[in-house]
Design a protein around this motif. Structure first.
Motif, PDB file in Angstrom:
ATOM      1  N   MET A  55       0.732  -1.250   0.022  1.00 34.48           N
ATOM      2  CA  MET A  55      -0.154  -0.050  -0.348  1.00 34.48           C
ATOM      3  C   MET A  55       1.006   1.360  -0.144  1.00 34.48           C
ATOM      4  SD  MET A  55      -3.026  -0.875   2.646  1.00 34.48           S
ATOM      5  CE  MET A  55      -4.006   0.743   2.729  1.00 34.48           C
ATOM      6  N   GLN A  56       1.865   1.212   0.812  1.00 34.80           N
ATOM      7  CA  GLN A  56       3.026   2.467   0.877  1.00 34.80           C
ATOM      8  C   GLN A  56       3.532   2.748  -0.215  1.00 34.80           C
ATOM      9  OE1 GLN A  56       4.611   1.330   4.465  1.00 34.80           O
ATOM     10  NE2 GLN A  56       3.509   2.211   5.983  1.00 34.80           N
ATOM     11  N   ARG A  57       4.047   1.570  -0.897  1.00 31.14           N
ATOM     12  CA  ARG A  57       4.680   1.677  -2.278  1.00 31.14           C
ATOM     13  C   ARG A  57       3.836   2.174  -3.316  1.00 31.14           C
ATOM     14  NH1 ARG A  57       6.472  -3.322  -2.249  1.00 31.14           N
ATOM     15  NH2 ARG A  57       5.417  -4.131  -3.594  1.00 31.14           N
TER      16      ARG A  57
ATOM     17  N   GLN B 237     -10.897  -8.389  -5.512  1.00 36.01           N
ATOM     18  CA  GLN B 237     -11.347  -6.955  -5.129  1.00 36.01           C
ATOM     19  C   GLN B 237     -11.652  -7.449  -3.540  1.00 36.01           C
ATOM     20  OE1 GLN B 237     -10.653  -4.459  -6.851  1.00 36.01           O
ATOM     21  NE2 GLN B 237     -10.821  -3.424  -4.759  1.00 36.01           N
ATOM     22  N   TRP B 238     -12.474  -8.401  -3.240  1.00 31.48           N
ATOM     23  CA  TRP B 238     -12.724  -8.313  -1.614  1.00 31.48           C
ATOM     24  C   TRP B 238     -11.781  -8.476  -0.802  1.00 31.48           C
ATOM     25  CZ3 TRP B 238     -12.572 -12.291   1.986  1.00 31.48           C
ATOM     26  CH2 TRP B 238     -12.160 -13.718   1.419  1.00 31.48           C
ATOM     27  N   VAL B 239     -10.673  -9.220  -1.133  1.00 36.08           N
ATOM     28  CA  VAL B 239      -9.582  -9.353  -0.250  1.00 36.08           C
ATOM     29  C   VAL B 239      -8.703  -8.347  -0.049  1.00 36.08           C
ATOM     30  CG1 VAL B 239      -7.309 -10.743   0.033  1.00 36.08           C
ATOM     31  CG2 VAL B 239      -9.442 -12.057  -0.653  1.00 36.08           C
ATOM     32  N   GLN B 240      -8.554  -7.564  -1.476  1.00 31.96           N
ATOM     33  CA  GLN B 240      -7.816  -6.183  -1.295  1.00 31.96           C
ATOM     34  C   GLN B 240      -8.408  -5.355  -0.395  1.00 31.96           C
ATOM     35  OE1 GLN B 240      -4.879  -5.415  -2.728  1.00 31.96           O
ATOM     36  NE2 GLN B 240      -4.505  -7.641  -3.229  1.00 31.96           N
ATOM     37  N   ASP B 241      -9.712  -5.226  -0.441  1.00 29.37           N
ATOM     38  CA  ASP B 241     -10.413  -4.191   0.241  1.00 29.37           C
ATOM     39  C   ASP B 241     -10.329  -4.445   1.710  1.00 29.37           C
ATOM     40  OD1 ASP B 241     -11.461  -3.094  -1.899  1.00 29.37           O
ATOM     41  OD2 ASP B 241     -13.112  -3.881  -1.944  1.00 29.37           O
ATOM     42  N   LEU B 242     -10.523  -5.773   1.989  1.00 30.30           N
ATOM     43  CA  LEU B 242     -10.455  -6.559   3.484  1.00 30.30           C
ATOM     44  C   LEU B 242      -9.122  -5.989   4.046  1.00 30.30           C
ATOM     45  CD1 LEU B 242     -11.961  -9.458   4.879  1.00 30.30           C
ATOM     46  CD2 LEU B 242      -9.694  -9.419   5.220  1.00 30.30           C
ATOM     47  N   LEU B 243      -8.178  -6.247   3.207  1.00 31.14           N
ATOM     48  CA  LEU B 243      -6.652  -6.006   3.542  1.00 31.14           C
ATOM     49  C   LEU B 243      -6.309  -4.755   4.078  1.00 31.14           C
ATOM     50  CD1 LEU B 243      -4.783  -8.587   1.568  1.00 31.14           C
ATOM     51  CD2 LEU B 243      -4.895  -8.684   4.035  1.00 31.14           C
ATOM     52  N   ARG B 245      -8.736  -2.556   4.734  1.00 27.44           N
ATOM     53  CA  ARG B 245      -9.262  -1.969   5.871  1.00 27.44           C
ATOM     54  C   ARG B 245      -8.662  -2.459   7.211  1.00 27.44           C
ATOM     55  NH1 ARG B 245     -14.202  -5.335   6.637  1.00 27.44           N
ATOM     56  NH2 ARG B 245     -12.840  -6.251   8.112  1.00 27.44           N
ATOM     57  N   ASP B 246      -8.378  -3.764   7.277  1.00 25.78           N
ATOM     58  CA  ASP B 246      -7.458  -4.168   8.355  1.00 25.78           C
ATOM     59  C   ASP B 246      -5.886  -3.503   8.678  1.00 25.78           C
ATOM     60  OD1 ASP B 246      -9.358  -5.836   8.760  1.00 25.78           O
ATOM     61  OD2 ASP B 246      -8.314  -7.722   8.400  1.00 25.78           O
ATOM     62  N   LEU B 251      -5.457  -3.295  12.659  1.00 27.72           N
ATOM     63  CA  LEU B 251      -6.015  -4.529  13.146  1.00 27.72           C
ATOM     64  C   LEU B 251      -4.997  -5.713  13.219  1.00 27.72           C
ATOM     65  CD1 LEU B 251      -9.863  -5.179  12.326  1.00 27.72           C
ATOM     66  CD2 LEU B 251      -8.599  -4.947  14.543  1.00 27.72           C
ATOM     67  N   GLN B 252      -4.731  -6.344  14.192  1.00 25.61           N
ATOM     68  CA  GLN B 252      -3.728  -7.303  14.037  1.00 25.61           C
ATOM     69  C   GLN B 252      -4.193  -8.656  14.494  1.00 25.61           C
ATOM     70  OE1 GLN B 252       0.194  -6.542  13.229  1.00 25.61           O
ATOM     71  NE2 GLN B 252      -1.113  -5.401  12.231  1.00 25.61           N
ATOM     72  N   ARG B 253      -5.438  -8.566  15.031  1.00 24.30           N
ATOM     73  CA  ARG B 253      -6.077  -9.781  15.561  1.00 24.30           C
ATOM     74  C   ARG B 253      -6.538 -10.896  14.548  1.00 24.30           C
ATOM     75  NH1 ARG B 253     -11.669  -9.578  15.155  1.00 24.30           N
ATOM     76  NH2 ARG B 253     -12.340  -7.651  14.578  1.00 24.30           N
ATOM     77  N   ALA B 254      -6.684 -12.145  14.746  1.00 20.20           N
ATOM     78  CA  ALA B 254      -7.147 -13.051  13.764  1.00 20.20           C
ATOM     79  C   ALA B 254      -8.488 -12.970  13.817  1.00 20.20           C
ATOM     80  CB  ALA B 254      -6.605 -14.260  14.289  1.00 20.20           C
TER      81      ALA B 254
END
Lengths: 70, 254
Positions: A55-57, B237-243, B245-246, B251-254
């Protein structure tokens, strides 16, 4: 109602003379439980850090592009 | 019901559903674990022959059931992946191998430290012990075979075939104590009434521990599957959005 089977902490830890066998088994059990719950969290943290770096890159690249255009 | 089941086959729905389900699973598992540990270690009466040594049963028997039950689950997933090409089935099969292997090792380890004071030896080539060792080797073999392939799909295919071949070992473990008269005892009778069987004060905590260990197994499989989903579906896209957001929420929790 079941009763506590030992006379105090010392007696509990002694496990009727089987302390070594009982506690080493439970220690290994604790390690298996801990590893199974902690390892996926470490893995997830790594994934998030990788994504953060990307993201930063990308943000840096976009900024560069904007300044080049202007 | 079928729709719910069908939806679980989609990585995205699996991820969303487990997000809602995980806090409950954590809560129930740790409740069962604490009750089982306190009851089994402190409050269950000592065995009249083995004294307090028998308390190893509360981890030995549940880990054995999970080693075998986990393999059955892994084999079902492998079959589902081979027949219907369900992506999610392969993800679960992949992550089950190391988890099941660890429970299998726990079973052998705790059994060994139970065997020393009661049988006089840490290890013996008894039918059940040997077949359980083979189960551990199969778990390791399945994981190793998969990682030996560069391509994810070839690895998945090879691992599925080996997993299904390995099923032949399960009835051998199950019936080893009846087919061969070696050292390991057969299953105990559990009853509330009949005399000469194990009293409920001893086996009720075992049920708590059994469900607690099953909960830990499920937690491990779900948490690892979620990570595997994020890796395999990272281009969606949904994984990209989720990442995104996290990461933003830190958010570091599982």
């Amino acid at each position: 109602m079941p009763e506590f089977q030992f006379d105090g902490m010392q007696d509990f830890l002694a496990m009727g003379g089987y302390a070594f066998y009982v506690w080493i088994s439970y220690l290994f059990f604790a390690l298996v439980v801990a590893w199974n719950l902690i390892q996926p969290r470490i893995e997830r943290r790594k994934l998030l850090q990788l994504h953060k770096a990307r993201m930063q890159r990308e943000a840096g690249l976009n900024k560069q592009r904007v300044t080049e255009q202007s | 019901m079928w729709q719910w089941f069908y939806k679980l086959g989609s990585p995205r729905h699996f991820y969303d559903m487990t997000t809602a389900f995980l806090p409950w699973l954590y809560g129930i598992t740790f409740f069962l674990l604490i009750v089982g540990l306190v009851w089994g270690l402190g409050f269950a009466p000592p065995d009249y022959q083995m004294g307090d040594n028998y308390r190893i049963i509360y981890i030995h028997v549940p880990s054995a059931s999970i080693a075998i039950g986990g393999y059955v689950m892994m084999a079902c997933m492998a079959a589902m992946h081979m027949i219907w090409k369900i992506k999610m089935a392969d993800i679960v099969a992949k992550v089950t191998a190391p988890v099941g292997g660890m429970f299998c090792a726990l079973c052998l380890f705790s059994g060994s430290f139970w065997g020393k004071p009661t049988w006089g030896t840490y290890w013996i080539w008894d039918a059940r012990i040997t077949s359980t060792l083979i189960l551990l080797f199969i778990y390791v073999g399945v994981a190793a075979l998969r990682s030996a392939y560069d391509s994810e799909s070839s690895g998945a295919k090879a691992a599925s075939v080996l997993t299904l071949v390995g099923v032949v070992n399960l009835p051998i473990i199950r019936y080893s104590v009846d087919w061969w008269n070696t050292l390991h005892q057969s299953a105990s009778n559990l009853s509330l009434r009949v005399e000469g069987t194990n009293p409920p004060e001893i086996w009720i905590p075992a049920f708590f521990m059994g469900f607690a260990l099953f909960g830990i197994f499920l937690l491990a499989v779900i948490l690892r599957s979620r990570n595997e989903i994020l890796v395999r579906e990272k281009r969606t896209q949904w994984v990209q959005d989720l990442l995104d957001r996290d990461v933003q929420e830190g958010l570091q929790r599982a």
